[in-house]
Design a protein around this motif. Sequence first.
Motif, PDB file in Angstrom:
ATOM      1  N   LEU A 116       0.343  -1.345  -0.080  1.00  0.00           N
ATOM      2  CA  LEU A 116      -0.432   0.211   0.099  1.00  0.00           C
ATOM      3  C   LEU A 116       0.708   1.553  -0.563  1.00  0.00           C
ATOM      4  O   LEU A 116       1.808   1.238   0.746  1.00  0.00           O
ATOM      5  N   LEU A 117       0.806   2.259  -0.882  1.00  0.00           N
ATOM      6  CA  LEU A 117       1.242   3.568  -0.760  1.00  0.00           C
ATOM      7  C   LEU A 117       0.311   4.948  -1.246  1.00  0.00           C
ATOM      8  O   LEU A 117       0.600   5.675  -2.196  1.00  0.00           O
ATOM      9  N   PRO A 118       0.065   4.926   0.301  1.00  0.00           N
ATOM     10  CA  PRO A 118      -0.847   5.836   0.271  1.00  0.00           C
ATOM     11  C   PRO A 118      -0.029   7.260   0.035  1.00  0.00           C
ATOM     12  O   PRO A 118       1.321   7.404   0.510  1.00  0.00           O
ATOM     13  N   GLY A 119      -0.763   8.697  -0.458  1.00  0.00           N
ATOM     14  CA  GLY A 119      -0.045   9.529  -0.109  1.00  0.00           C
ATOM     15  C   GLY A 119       0.348   9.985   1.241  1.00  0.00           C
ATOM     16  O   GLY A 119      -0.810   9.646   1.990  1.00  0.00           O
ATOM     17  N   ASP A 120       0.662  11.328   1.328  1.00  0.00           N
ATOM     18  CA  ASP A 120       0.789  11.427   3.218  1.00  0.00           C
ATOM     19  C   ASP A 120       0.755  13.694   2.689  1.00  0.00           C
ATOM     20  O   ASP A 120       1.520  14.009   2.129  1.00  0.00           O
ATOM     21  N   VAL A 121       0.292  13.594   3.677  1.00  0.00           N
ATOM     22  CA  VAL A 121       0.905  15.462   3.831  1.00  0.00           C
ATOM     23  C   VAL A 121       2.410  15.523   3.916  1.00  0.00           C
ATOM     24  O   VAL A 121       3.153  14.921   3.707  1.00  0.00           O
ATOM     25  N   PHE A 122       2.632  17.008   4.088  1.00  0.00           N
ATOM     26  CA  PHE A 122       3.950  17.752   3.336  1.00  0.00           C
ATOM     27  C   PHE A 122       4.720  17.506   5.092  1.00  0.00           C
ATOM     28  O   PHE A 122       4.626  17.624   6.218  1.00  0.00           O
ATOM     29  N   VAL A 123       5.679  16.926   4.771  1.00  0.00           N
ATOM     30  CA  VAL A 123       6.945  16.644   5.706  1.00  0.00           C
ATOM     31  C   VAL A 123       7.486  17.890   5.771  1.00  0.00           C
ATOM     32  O   VAL A 123       8.071  18.694   7.447  1.00  0.00           O
ATOM     33  N   SER A 124       7.923  19.122   5.380  1.00  0.00           N
ATOM     34  CA  SER A 124       8.052  20.624   5.939  1.00  0.00           C
ATOM     35  C   SER A 124       7.345  20.750   6.502  1.00  0.00           C
ATOM     36  O   SER A 124       7.594  21.862   7.220  1.00  0.00           O
ATOM     37  N   ARG A 125       6.041  20.953   6.540  1.00  0.00           N
ATOM     38  CA  ARG A 125       4.492  21.822   6.949  1.00  0.00           C
ATOM     39  C   ARG A 125       4.457  22.749   6.764  1.00  0.00           C
ATOM     40  O   ARG A 125       3.589  23.375   7.032  1.00  0.00           O
ATOM     41  N   ALA A 126       4.935  23.807   5.284  1.00  0.00           N
ATOM     42  CA  ALA A 126       5.144  24.685   5.057  1.00  0.00           C
ATOM     43  C   ALA A 126       4.078  25.111   4.672  1.00  0.00           C
ATOM     44  O   ALA A 126       3.326  26.445   4.867  1.00  0.00           O
ATOM     45  N   PRO A 127       2.435  24.138   3.653  1.00  0.00           N
ATOM     46  CA  PRO A 127       2.054  24.891   3.504  1.00  0.00           C
ATOM     47  C   PRO A 127       0.500  24.393   4.257  1.00  0.00           C
ATOM     48  O   PRO A 127      -0.527  24.048   4.048  1.00  0.00           O
ATOM     49  N   ASP A 128       0.844  23.480   6.112  1.00  0.00           N
ATOM     50  CA  ASP A 128      -0.524  22.798   6.607  1.00  0.00           C
ATOM     51  C   ASP A 128      -1.178  23.923   6.620  1.00  0.00           C
ATOM     52  O   ASP A 128      -0.805  24.893   7.660  1.00  0.00           O
ATOM     53  N   PRO A 129      -2.324  23.900   6.992  1.00  0.00           N
ATOM     54  CA  PRO A 129      -3.280  22.663   6.517  1.00  0.00           C
ATOM     55  C   PRO A 129      -3.446  22.459   5.228  1.00  0.00           C
ATOM     56  O   PRO A 129      -4.255  22.960   4.735  1.00  0.00           O
ATOM     57  N   VAL A 130      -2.469  21.039   4.430  1.00  0.00           N
ATOM     58  CA  VAL A 130      -2.860  20.960   3.206  1.00  0.00           C
ATOM     59  C   VAL A 130      -4.603  20.347   3.220  1.00  0.00           C
ATOM     60  O   VAL A 130      -5.788  20.005   4.176  1.00  0.00           O
ATOM     61  N   LEU A 131      -4.963  20.436   2.026  1.00  0.00           N
ATOM     62  CA  LEU A 131      -6.117  20.172   1.554  1.00  0.00           C
ATOM     63  C   LEU A 131      -6.182  18.638   1.579  1.00  0.00           C
ATOM     64  O   LEU A 131      -5.177  17.149   1.883  1.00  0.00           O
ATOM     65  N   GLN A 132      -7.561  18.437   2.394  1.00  0.00           N
ATOM     66  CA  GLN A 132      -7.416  16.762   3.220  1.00  0.00           C
ATOM     67  C   GLN A 132      -6.996  16.612   3.983  1.00  0.00           C
ATOM     68  O   GLN A 132      -6.910  15.266   4.694  1.00  0.00           O
ATOM     69  N   GLN A 133      -5.766  17.350   4.519  1.00  0.00           N
ATOM     70  CA  GLN A 133      -5.179  17.069   5.860  1.00  0.00           C
ATOM     71  C   GLN A 133      -5.733  16.886   7.530  1.00  0.00           C
ATOM     72  O   GLN A 133      -6.457  17.719   7.270  1.00  0.00           O
ATOM     73  N   MET A 134      -5.692  15.812   7.918  1.00  0.00           N
ATOM     74  CA  MET A 134      -6.400  16.167   8.695  1.00  0.00           C
ATOM     75  C   MET A 134      -5.412  16.111  10.582  1.00  0.00           C
ATOM     76  O   MET A 134      -4.140  16.014  10.896  1.00  0.00           O
ATOM     77  N   GLU A 135      -6.126  17.485  11.249  1.00  0.00           N
ATOM     78  CA  GLU A 135      -4.892  17.459  12.426  1.00  0.00           C
ATOM     79  C   GLU A 135      -5.162  17.178  13.630  1.00  0.00           C
ATOM     80  O   GLU A 135      -6.109  17.329  13.931  1.00  0.00           O
ATOM     81  N   ASP A 136      -4.185  16.692  14.412  1.00  0.00           N
ATOM     82  CA  ASP A 136      -4.203  16.053  15.505  1.00  0.00           C
ATOM     83  C   ASP A 136      -3.519  17.103  16.555  1.00  0.00           C
ATOM     84  O   ASP A 136      -2.347  17.789  16.452  1.00  0.00           O
ATOM     85  N   PHE A 137      -4.351  17.703  17.074  1.00  0.00           N
ATOM     86  CA  PHE A 137      -3.986  18.920  18.055  1.00  0.00           C
ATOM     87  C   PHE A 137      -2.815  18.801  19.368  1.00  0.00           C
ATOM     88  O   PHE A 137      -2.712  19.120  19.404  1.00  0.00           O
ATOM     89  N   ALA A 138      -2.633  16.803  19.390  1.00  0.00           N
ATOM     90  CA  ALA A 138      -1.389  17.042  20.321  1.00  0.00           C
ATOM     91  C   ALA A 138      -0.678  16.128  19.626  1.00  0.00           C
ATOM     92  O   ALA A 138       0.291  15.709  20.569  1.00  0.00           O
ATOM     93  N   ASP A 139      -0.132  15.812  18.478  1.00  0.00           N
ATOM     94  CA  ASP A 139       1.026  15.600  17.680  1.00  0.00           C
ATOM     95  C   ASP A 139       0.570  15.841  16.379  1.00  0.00           C
ATOM     96  O   ASP A 139      -0.146  15.433  15.257  1.00  0.00           O
ATOM     97  N   GLY A 140       1.349  16.480  16.358  1.00  0.00           N
ATOM     98  CA  GLY A 140       1.988  16.754  14.485  1.00  0.00           C
ATOM     99  C   GLY A 140       2.348  16.288  13.736  1.00  0.00           C
ATOM    100  O   GLY A 140       2.328  16.404  12.571  1.00  0.00           O
ATOM    101  N   THR A 141       3.215  15.253  14.247  1.00  0.00           N
ATOM    102  CA  THR A 141       3.654  14.212  13.559  1.00  0.00           C
ATOM    103  C   THR A 141       1.835  12.918  12.860  1.00  0.00           C
ATOM    104  O   THR A 141       2.289  12.029  11.664  1.00  0.00           O
ATOM    105  N   VAL A 142       1.346  13.033  13.421  1.00  0.00           N
ATOM    106  CA  VAL A 142       0.174  12.304  13.045  1.00  0.00           C
ATOM    107  C   VAL A 142      -0.693  12.028  11.620  1.00  0.00           C
ATOM    108  O   VAL A 142      -1.165  13.788  11.372  1.00  0.00           O
ATOM    109  N   SER A 143      -1.012  11.665  11.006  1.00  0.00           N
ATOM    110  CA  SER A 143      -1.139  11.581   9.494  1.00  0.00           C
ATOM    111  C   SER A 143      -2.522  10.418   9.464  1.00  0.00           C
ATOM    112  O   SER A 143      -2.551   9.658   9.919  1.00  0.00           O
TER     113      SER A 143
END
Length: 627
Positions: A116-143
């Motif tokens: 399984l090869l799902p796309g993921d959000v930006f590691v740089s986090r520069a454009p966050d939150p991007v389209l379809q990104q789920m934000e975890d209020f306690a853990d910035g590494t979670v997608s």
Amino acid sequence: MSQPTIRLTMAQALVRHLAAQQVRVAGETVPLFAGVFAIFGHGNVAALGEALHEHRAALPTWRAHNEQAMAHTAIAYAKAQARRRMLAVTTSIGPGATNLVTAAALAHVNRLPVLLLPGDVFVSRAPDPVLQQMEDFADGTVSVNDCLKPVSRYFDRIVAPAQLLTALPRAIQVLVDPALCGPVTLALPQDVQAQAFDYPVAFFEPRIVAAPASLPPPEQIAAAAEALRAARRPVIVAGGGVLYGEAADALRGFAERHAIPIAETQAGKGSLPFDHPLQLGPVGVCGSSAANALCAEADLVLAVGTRLADFTTGSNALYAQARLVTLNVNAYDAHKNSALAIAADANRGLDALTRALTGWRAPADWHGRAARLGEEWRATVARLTAAREFAPGELPYEADVIGAVQRSAADSADNDVVVCAAGGLPGELIKLWRTRTPGGYHVEYGYSCMGYEIAGGLGVKMASPGREVIVMVGDGSYLMLNSEIATSVMLGHKLVIVVLDNRGFGCIGRLQRACGDAPFNNLLDEDCATAAGGGAPAVDFAAHARALGATAEHVADIAEFEQAMKRARAANSAYVISIRTDPHRSTREGGSWWEVAVPEVSTRASVREAREGYAAALRKRDGDLEA
């Protein structure tokens, strides 16, 4: 001297490495990954999509219509290939990725490889939150891809291009290892996919991947052989590991040499020809009268390549009195139920056991009785599936349809592959479908996943294009996930799809009644609440299938169905036949207890009565276990 390198994006390197992996199958060297199913979207179209296009000749890419379905197709392909070859699946970063969770769980339960090869959000986090990104209020590494962790055998997130050099070989090792295999997830952040790195050229050289075959520990063989020699009433239970390990011939030879009858699980059905004298038929909740009778009397059960799920063991009640010996490549499965375990490849384990049992055979009266009961069960199957007269207004049930499908095969029955998954049909098929060849029975029942059937049928057809693939599916499961009919037509992989329309969820409705509950929320015509002014829908399955590009027809009875099957077999593209069936009837012959918890208190007398039966069964089972 430094190694020569080539500058590639992470996505390009990933695709090149996958395309370079090879495997030996039947003496021929072929690609390990036969291709990639992709639904492109935000997070995988720009970089991974570009790489897949560039290498589409070496690693074909196909599109589908639903992410869960395309993963089911990939899983079925791997199952049909006995886990020797596989497919990859890529999705976008949001709902595309989470749509993979159900399929990943199915692959995990059934020990089947899929990448399984799902796309993921930006590691740089520069454009966050991007389209379809789920934000975890306690853990910035979670997608959302973290949902795939508990249903993956191996999970990694590629946060730097160089990480691929370590993560990808690890992932492939898990995929090809028979003891570890299952779903592997490599989450691919979209910015890292596009980043370039100087990769060693050697990383992309063709490599033949060999699946390890584990040798049985001598002390385990000695202990198992001692237990078998002491047995007077042994039975073999053949699971999916027999087929995945390509050990059907070894099992047959072992059983014949030592005169031990064989019962089969859902995943193991087809290990032995249905008409072999030592064949008892299926075992457990949906088992034959022969297999269940002998397993209940057995003093030793040799379980080969099975994970011993509740349907196989009758919720651990069916052979509680027997000594359990397990042969399984996966040590976790081999040591279940305090078994005398042999953690080894099925072929090598059976070979070692045979050498340790030289001159020993089960008592003649035991295997003679097994042969008689097996023959009686085959006569029962023939009777249940035979053509018959119907009373006015009587609907056929699953056995009638199964019999008609097999009659329509004429002399080509061994070329058929039946595909099914959830509901009541798997219980009918394991009892009544007759196959002489491994691979002729493809039923996903480890996860019992509605929606697998049509997508799974497509995967089987891709793996076995010369065989007639017949998908048998209930109306409820068809309505859940039917989109890959269009994919079948688009890719030119013919399926014959038989829709058994019992107007709802007939199997679970029968279970509901068996537990004393009121009929409720299962059958459209009888017990489903409808909206004000509405009514139960009249679904025209044939019209729907035609709208997806298939040839389709609805038939009124079994006689019409048999004629339609002839037309379907002669067709060159997807063909769908729908027929109304009885939601209340099932095959009562065979079967064993299955633990379904019944309420301890209830205002309904029927529930209280069912609870008494449940409690009595628990006392019997738990008493046997204590003994």
